[in-house]
Design a protein around this motif. Structure first.
Motif, mmCIF file in Angstrom:
data_model
loop_
_atom_site.group_PDB
_atom_site.id
_atom_site.type_symbol
_atom_site.label_atom_id
_atom_site.label_comp_id
_atom_site.label_asym_id
_atom_site.label_seq_id
_atom_site.Cartn_x
_atom_site.Cartn_y
_atom_site.Cartn_z
ATOM 1 N N ILE A 94 0.846 -1.200 0.000
ATOM 2 C CA ILE A 94 0.000 0.000 0.000
ATOM 3 C C ILE A 94 0.880 1.249 0.000
ATOM 4 O O ILE A 94 1.959 1.269 0.602
ATOM 5 C CB ILE A 94 -0.961 0.021 1.218
ATOM 6 C CG1 ILE A 94 -2.046 1.072 1.027
ATOM 7 C CG2 ILE A 94 -0.201 0.207 2.525
ATOM 8 C CD1 ILE A 94 -3.225 0.912 1.960
ATOM 9 N N LYS A 95 0.441 2.246 -0.700
ATOM 10 C CA LYS A 95 1.084 3.570 -0.720
ATOM 11 C C LYS A 95 -0.013 4.560 -0.381
ATOM 12 O O LYS A 95 -1.051 4.604 -1.037
ATOM 13 C CB LYS A 95 1.674 3.839 -2.110
ATOM 14 C CG LYS A 95 2.182 5.237 -2.315
ATOM 15 C CD LYS A 95 3.528 5.427 -1.665
ATOM 16 C CE LYS A 95 4.070 6.806 -2.010
ATOM 17 N NZ LYS A 95 5.022 7.280 -1.054
ATOM 18 N N MET A 96 0.199 5.347 0.679
ATOM 19 C CA MET A 96 -0.794 6.331 1.096
ATOM 20 C C MET A 96 -0.213 7.725 0.963
ATOM 21 O O MET A 96 0.929 7.960 1.357
ATOM 22 C CB MET A 96 -1.225 6.066 2.536
ATOM 23 C CG MET A 96 -1.940 4.749 2.704
ATOM 24 S SD MET A 96 -2.318 4.319 4.421
ATOM 25 C CE MET A 96 -3.416 5.655 4.893
ATOM 26 N N GLU A 97 -0.994 8.607 0.402
ATOM 27 C CA GLU A 97 -0.580 10.004 0.251
ATOM 28 C C GLU A 97 -1.563 10.882 1.019
ATOM 29 O O GLU A 97 -2.703 11.056 0.613
ATOM 30 C CB GLU A 97 -0.521 10.391 -1.221
ATOM 31 C CG GLU A 97 0.538 9.609 -1.977
ATOM 32 C CD GLU A 97 0.598 9.937 -3.461
ATOM 33 O OE1 GLU A 97 -0.228 10.758 -3.942
ATOM 34 O OE2 GLU A 97 1.459 9.354 -4.134
ATOM 35 N N TYR A 98 -1.088 11.415 2.139
ATOM 36 C CA TYR A 98 -1.900 12.290 2.984
ATOM 37 C C TYR A 98 -2.145 13.591 2.230
ATOM 38 O O TYR A 98 -1.222 14.184 1.680
ATOM 39 C CB TYR A 98 -1.157 12.544 4.300
ATOM 40 C CG TYR A 98 -1.809 13.561 5.194
ATOM 41 C CD1 TYR A 98 -2.880 13.205 5.992
ATOM 42 C CD2 TYR A 98 -1.336 14.868 5.237
ATOM 43 C CE1 TYR A 98 -3.477 14.136 6.831
ATOM 44 C CE2 TYR A 98 -1.922 15.799 6.071
ATOM 45 C CZ TYR A 98 -2.996 15.433 6.867
ATOM 46 O OH TYR A 98 -3.580 16.356 7.684
#
Length: 158
Positions: A94-98
């Motif tokens: 998973i890659k999360m971008e706030y």
């Protein structure tokens, strides 16, 4: 006599093959059953339990997170709301971008700061074990959530 030995050998190999197929299918069925009991990442209402091993204080509003099917995530920090985008990579990557959060001044900002610090990590993987979601960076567990029930919003006059 040679044909009889070949026949016995063939029967033995076929029997062994059938046993292997049955064992593999049983293991696959067991794994599918285990996976069926896991909550899905997407559209589950996740309640924050801990950040970097530290339990989340039980304030007025339980911090939450939900991953939408459209690639966005959102939730509540305890007072303010936050949002961002995520990308799944392979099975558990998973890659999360706030992206941001509302900026209301709240009475107790400890939980908010704790959660925001967790959200700013470079998440690599996630694990789901039944009703528990664990978000990890390259060092290990960053945040832990439990699946919960989204509270119903009361309409005026009810």
């Amino acid at each position: 006599m040679k044909n009889e030995k070949n026949s016995r050998l063939l029967v033995g190999v076929l029997s062994l093959g059938i046993i292997v197929v049955l064992l593999v299918s049983c293991m696959t069925a067991k794994k599918k059953a285990e996976l069926a009991n896991n909550k899905p990442l997407v559209d589950t209402y996740w309640l924050l339990v801990s950040v970097k091993g530290e339990p989340v204080p039980q304030d007025f509003i339980q911090p939450t997170m939900t991953f939408g099917s459209d690639g966005r995530y959102f939730g509540n920090l305890g007072c303010n709301s936050f949002f961002g985008t995520y990308f799944k990579k392979g099975k558990n990557g998973i890659k999360m971008e706030y992206a941001g959060a509302t900026k209301r001044l709240c009475q107790n900002m400890k939980t908010e700061k704790m959660y925001l610090n967790g959200l700013h990590n470079d998440f690599k993987t996630y694990e789901i074990h039944k009703d528990t979601l664990i978000l990890k960076d390259k060092q290990g567990e960053v945040m832990r959530f439990l699946a919960g029930t989204k509270p119903e919003v009361q309409k005026e006059g009810e």
